[in-house]
Write a protein that holds these residues in place. Structure first.
Motif, PDB file in Angstrom:
ATOM      1  N   THR A 294       1.016  -1.741  -0.143  1.00  0.00           N
ATOM      2  CA  THR A 294       0.076  -0.038   0.047  1.00  0.00           C
ATOM      3  C   THR A 294       0.743   1.637   0.436  1.00  0.00           C
ATOM      4  O   THR A 294       2.056   1.841   0.142  1.00  0.00           O
ATOM      5  CB  THR A 294      -1.064   0.613   1.047  1.00  0.00           C
ATOM      6  OG1 THR A 294       0.050  -0.006   2.246  1.00  0.00           O
ATOM      7  CG2 THR A 294      -1.445  -1.111   1.154  1.00  0.00           C
ATOM      8  N   ARG A 314     -11.003   9.137   5.977  1.00  0.00           N
ATOM      9  CA  ARG A 314     -11.291   7.897   5.103  1.00  0.00           C
ATOM     10  C   ARG A 314     -10.195   7.276   4.178  1.00  0.00           C
ATOM     11  O   ARG A 314      -9.950   6.386   3.913  1.00  0.00           O
ATOM     12  CB  ARG A 314     -12.819   8.221   4.787  1.00  0.00           C
ATOM     13  CG  ARG A 314     -13.839   8.212   5.325  1.00  0.00           C
ATOM     14  CD  ARG A 314     -14.144   7.092   6.293  1.00  0.00           C
ATOM     15  NE  ARG A 314     -15.198   7.206   7.463  1.00  0.00           N
ATOM     16  CZ  ARG A 314     -14.972   7.575   8.474  1.00  0.00           C
ATOM     17  NH1 ARG A 314     -13.815   6.057   9.019  1.00  0.00           N
ATOM     18  NH2 ARG A 314     -16.204   7.425   9.264  1.00  0.00           N
ATOM     19  N   ILE A 315      -9.790   8.707   3.649  1.00  0.00           N
ATOM     20  CA  ILE A 315      -8.859   8.737   2.513  1.00  0.00           C
ATOM     21  C   ILE A 315      -7.422   7.801   3.263  1.00  0.00           C
ATOM     22  O   ILE A 315      -6.927   7.180   2.162  1.00  0.00           O
ATOM     23  CB  ILE A 315      -8.613   9.991   1.418  1.00  0.00           C
ATOM     24  CG1 ILE A 315      -9.593  10.445   0.910  1.00  0.00           C
ATOM     25  CG2 ILE A 315      -7.436   9.796   0.991  1.00  0.00           C
ATOM     26  CD1 ILE A 315      -9.308  11.789   0.455  1.00  0.00           C
ATOM     27  N   GLU A 317      -7.454   6.061   5.059  1.00  0.00           N
ATOM     28  CA  GLU A 317      -8.269   4.735   5.374  1.00  0.00           C
ATOM     29  C   GLU A 317      -7.398   3.368   3.252  1.00  0.00           C
ATOM     30  O   GLU A 317      -7.277   2.214   3.725  1.00  0.00           O
ATOM     31  CB  GLU A 317      -8.777   4.469   6.362  1.00  0.00           C
ATOM     32  CG  GLU A 317      -8.579   4.933   7.983  1.00  0.00           C
ATOM     33  CD  GLU A 317      -9.766   4.281   8.648  1.00  0.00           C
ATOM     34  OE1 GLU A 317     -10.916   3.932   7.585  1.00  0.00           O
ATOM     35  OE2 GLU A 317      -9.194   4.038   9.506  1.00  0.00           O
ATOM     36  N   GLU A 318      -8.193   4.255   2.939  1.00  0.00           N
ATOM     37  CA  GLU A 318      -8.507   3.538   1.564  1.00  0.00           C
ATOM     38  C   GLU A 318      -6.761   3.642   1.167  1.00  0.00           C
ATOM     39  O   GLU A 318      -6.292   2.394   1.172  1.00  0.00           O
ATOM     40  CB  GLU A 318      -9.113   4.191   0.844  1.00  0.00           C
ATOM     41  CG  GLU A 318     -10.452   4.221   0.724  1.00  0.00           C
ATOM     42  CD  GLU A 318     -11.867   5.024   0.211  1.00  0.00           C
ATOM     43  OE1 GLU A 318     -10.768   5.042  -0.578  1.00  0.00           O
ATOM     44  OE2 GLU A 318     -12.035   5.375   0.346  1.00  0.00           O
ATOM     45  N   LEU A 319      -5.451   4.269   1.315  1.00  0.00           N
ATOM     46  CA  LEU A 319      -4.446   4.397   0.988  1.00  0.00           C
ATOM     47  C   LEU A 319      -3.470   3.651   1.737  1.00  0.00           C
ATOM     48  O   LEU A 319      -2.544   3.343   1.437  1.00  0.00           O
ATOM     49  CB  LEU A 319      -3.819   6.093   0.528  1.00  0.00           C
ATOM     50  CG  LEU A 319      -4.393   6.552  -0.334  1.00  0.00           C
ATOM     51  CD1 LEU A 319      -3.752   8.195  -0.023  1.00  0.00           C
ATOM     52  CD2 LEU A 319      -4.282   6.042  -1.481  1.00  0.00           C
ATOM     53  N   HIS A 322      -6.750  -0.678   2.211  1.00  0.00           N
ATOM     54  CA  HIS A 322      -7.358  -0.883   1.106  1.00  0.00           C
ATOM     55  C   HIS A 322      -7.291  -1.188  -0.345  1.00  0.00           C
ATOM     56  O   HIS A 322      -6.834  -1.845  -1.014  1.00  0.00           O
ATOM     57  CB  HIS A 322      -8.312  -0.631   1.459  1.00  0.00           C
ATOM     58  CG  HIS A 322      -9.228  -0.512   2.864  1.00  0.00           C
ATOM     59  ND1 HIS A 322     -10.425  -2.161   3.164  1.00  0.00           N
ATOM     60  CD2 HIS A 322      -9.330   0.363   3.280  1.00  0.00           C
ATOM     61  CE1 HIS A 322      -9.526  -1.558   4.332  1.00  0.00           C
ATOM     62  NE2 HIS A 322     -10.076   0.066   4.531  1.00  0.00           N
ATOM     63  N   LEU A 323      -6.162   0.156  -0.981  1.00  0.00           N
ATOM     64  CA  LEU A 323      -6.156   0.069  -2.426  1.00  0.00           C
ATOM     65  C   LEU A 323      -4.507  -0.907  -2.304  1.00  0.00           C
ATOM     66  O   LEU A 323      -3.348   0.097  -1.981  1.00  0.00           O
ATOM     67  CB  LEU A 323      -5.725   1.889  -2.861  1.00  0.00           C
ATOM     68  CG  LEU A 323      -7.203   1.761  -3.180  1.00  0.00           C
ATOM     69  CD1 LEU A 323      -7.921   3.592  -3.398  1.00  0.00           C
ATOM     70  CD2 LEU A 323      -8.332   1.220  -3.801  1.00  0.00           C
ATOM     71  N   HIS A 328      -4.130  -0.821  -7.946  1.00  0.00           N
ATOM     72  CA  HIS A 328      -4.430   0.671  -8.183  1.00  0.00           C
ATOM     73  C   HIS A 328      -3.996   1.579  -8.403  1.00  0.00           C
ATOM     74  O   HIS A 328      -4.417   2.942  -7.685  1.00  0.00           O
ATOM     75  CB  HIS A 328      -5.581   0.855  -7.067  1.00  0.00           C
ATOM     76  CG  HIS A 328      -6.920  -0.827  -7.179  1.00  0.00           C
ATOM     77  ND1 HIS A 328      -7.541  -0.902  -7.727  1.00  0.00           N
ATOM     78  CD2 HIS A 328      -6.600  -1.317  -6.126  1.00  0.00           C
ATOM     79  CE1 HIS A 328      -8.571  -1.890  -6.744  1.00  0.00           C
ATOM     80  NE2 HIS A 328      -8.091  -2.457  -6.162  1.00  0.00           N
ATOM     81  N   ILE A 332      -4.634   5.906  -6.745  1.00  0.00           N
ATOM     82  CA  ILE A 332      -3.670   5.657  -5.046  1.00  0.00           C
ATOM     83  C   ILE A 332      -2.959   7.396  -5.374  1.00  0.00           C
ATOM     84  O   ILE A 332      -3.283   7.989  -4.505  1.00  0.00           O
ATOM     85  CB  ILE A 332      -2.855   4.629  -5.225  1.00  0.00           C
ATOM     86  CG1 ILE A 332      -3.400   3.773  -4.457  1.00  0.00           C
ATOM     87  CG2 ILE A 332      -1.547   5.682  -4.192  1.00  0.00           C
ATOM     88  CD1 ILE A 332      -2.443   2.083  -4.403  1.00  0.00           C
ATOM     89  N   LEU A 335      -5.882   9.431  -5.740  1.00  0.00           N
ATOM     90  CA  LEU A 335      -5.965  10.217  -3.870  1.00  0.00           C
ATOM     91  C   LEU A 335      -4.993  10.907  -3.349  1.00  0.00           C
ATOM     92  O   LEU A 335      -5.056  11.670  -2.493  1.00  0.00           O
ATOM     93  CB  LEU A 335      -7.009   8.196  -3.071  1.00  0.00           C
ATOM     94  CG  LEU A 335      -8.007   8.357  -3.378  1.00  0.00           C
ATOM     95  CD1 LEU A 335      -8.484   6.872  -2.644  1.00  0.00           C
ATOM     96  CD2 LEU A 335      -8.824   9.074  -3.148  1.00  0.00           C
TER      97      LEU A 335
END
Length: 434
Positions: A294, A314-315, A317-319, A322-323, A328, A332, A335
């Motif tokens: 990540t 939230r961004i 945590e995605e980075l 999750h991504l 992705h 990425i 974001l």
């Protein structure tokens, strides 16, 4: 415990509900409930309409002229949207609530019975014991691991040692305990409920073990001041109920010079005896290096997340979780730029940095960096990185970020993305800490 009939308009859906952590306001909290639990919310609404009532009293606490809901946020939300369907977060849901309101038999209630508790420590004890089952959305929804973690982070309650007990023990040993009144432990646990706040006073409870991570004498002085403020009721539970309240109080102590400086780190590791040779470890043929998957490394960055930073969180945590970088890279890259801009705007606003709206991203970033350097939060090397960020030919530059978003021929690679993040990470984290 008091059961009182309260106006529905006086009840406020909790923006710091442990289901989601701190959000910006009541509207955001309502939107989250439908984003995360729309099927449950619809089921609960239908049940309330069919029965013409709710069977459990919402648990509320007075807050000025209003009452914050601590348990029963879903029930209260359904009633509020039945009363005013325009508050539903989508046009589809607005139509749903209008249709359900039309099915209500008799006069719609403008008041409901609530359990009113002024003692917020008692509220936490009640919450701790209530959440056991969902019953397909009509009953209370069970907290998942993240919700439980939000509860522990907010309150300091958990299965391990309590930070307040450990602090009281150290203050007693140093003869620094308040003499007139006892420390309200629930308030102390609340203030130092997570590691970012503990680190600011120079202590840690990582791994369930208390230790000083800064100069012990300075930390004890800071803890004694906190204990005095709490014992004398100059600082009460309501003052530090959310992250902004905790940060505000600790910022005040920092301005007064009460908190320990971050320049001294105390290690608790035992010294190695020179006579002892380290045991030889035969490398395993199967051992493989850990690959980073990540953009943001999965480690603790010592960040807390107030409600106003909900989208930033939230961004992040995605980075971080999750991504996948290999799968992705385009998502990425975009974001990452969004996170940099949001973090920058947060710092400019909260730290009151002088910057013009017409300034380009690189110029605004450099101004924020110089402000951080003046505050002693980043060093000259980071400023050099930010100055080079203006230069279009550099990999780590505003031009590169623009190409990630707008260029049809410029494809981001995982290696380039990691390079940009690693160069700017310290600055981004500091901009998110205000």
């Amino acid at each position: 415990m008091a059961i009182k009939k309260l106006a529905l308009s006086a009840l406020v859906v909790n923006r710091a509900n442990d289901r989601h952590g701190e959000l910006e306001n009541e509207t955001a909290a309502i939107a989250w409930l439908f984003k995360a639990r729309e099927t449950h919310m619809r089921s609960l609404t239908k049940d309330i309409v069919e029965q013409g009532e709710i069977y459990e009293y919402p648990l509320v606490s007075p807050d000025k002229s209003k009452f914050i809901v601590f348990d029963g946020n879903r029930r209260v939300t359904c009633l509020k949207l039945l009363d005013d369907p325009r508050r539903a977060p989508t046009t589809e849901l607005q139509a749903f609530f209008r249709d359900q309101k039309a099915l209500w038999k008799g006069a719609f209630p403008t008041e409901i019975q609530c359990q009113v508790e002024a003692d917020r420590d008692r509220i936490d004890e009640i919450l701790f014991r209530r959440h056991t089952g969902s019953q397909s959305g009509v009953g209370q929804s069970t907290w998942d691991d993240r919700m439980k973690a939000n509860f522990v982070t907010r309150t300091g309650k958990g299965g391990g040692p309590q930070i307040a007990d450990e602090i009281e023990k150290r203050l007693s040993e140093a003869s620094l305990l308040p003499t007139r009144r006892k420390i309200p432990r629930s308030t102390l646990n609340r203030l130092l409920s997570s590691e970012p706040f503990r680190h600011r006073v120079g202590v840690s409870m990582k791994g369930g073990r208390f230790q000083f991570i800064q100069d012990e004498a300075k930390s004890l002085t800071a803890l004694a001041r906190i204990a005095k403020d709490m014992a004398e009721r100059d600082l009460v539970l309501g003052d530090i109920w959310d992250i902004d309240g905790k940060q505000g109080y600790l910022d005040k102590l920092e301005l007064e010079g009460v908190l320990p400086k971050k320049t001294v780190t105390v290690t608790t590791a035992e010294p190695t005896k020179s006579a002892e040779k380290p045991a030889k470890v035969k490398p395993s043929a199967k051992a493989t290096p850990t690959l980073r998957t990540t953009l943001i490394p999965q480690k603790d960055f010592d960040l807390s997340w107030p409600g106003r930073l909900q989208r930033h969180h939230r961004i992040w945590e995605e980075l971080q979780f999750h991504l996948d970088l290999r799968t992705h890279p385009n998502a990425i890259s975009v974001l990452m730029r969004v996170l940099i801009e949001l973090a920058l705007e947060n710092y400019i606003k909260e730290a009151k940095v002088t910057a013009h709206e017409n300034d380009k991203l690189a110029t605004r970033l450099e101004k924020a960096g110089l402000h951080l350097q003046a505050a002693g939060r980043i060093d000259a090397k980071k400023i050099e990185v930010l100055k080079k960020f203006k230069q279009g030919e550099k990999l780590v530059s505003a031009d590169t970020l623009n190409k990630y978003v707008h260029s049809t021929n410029f494809a981001p690679s995982p290696e380039h993305l990691m390079s940009i993040w690693d160069s700017l990470a310290d600055v981004i984290v500091e901009m998110l800490k205000v």
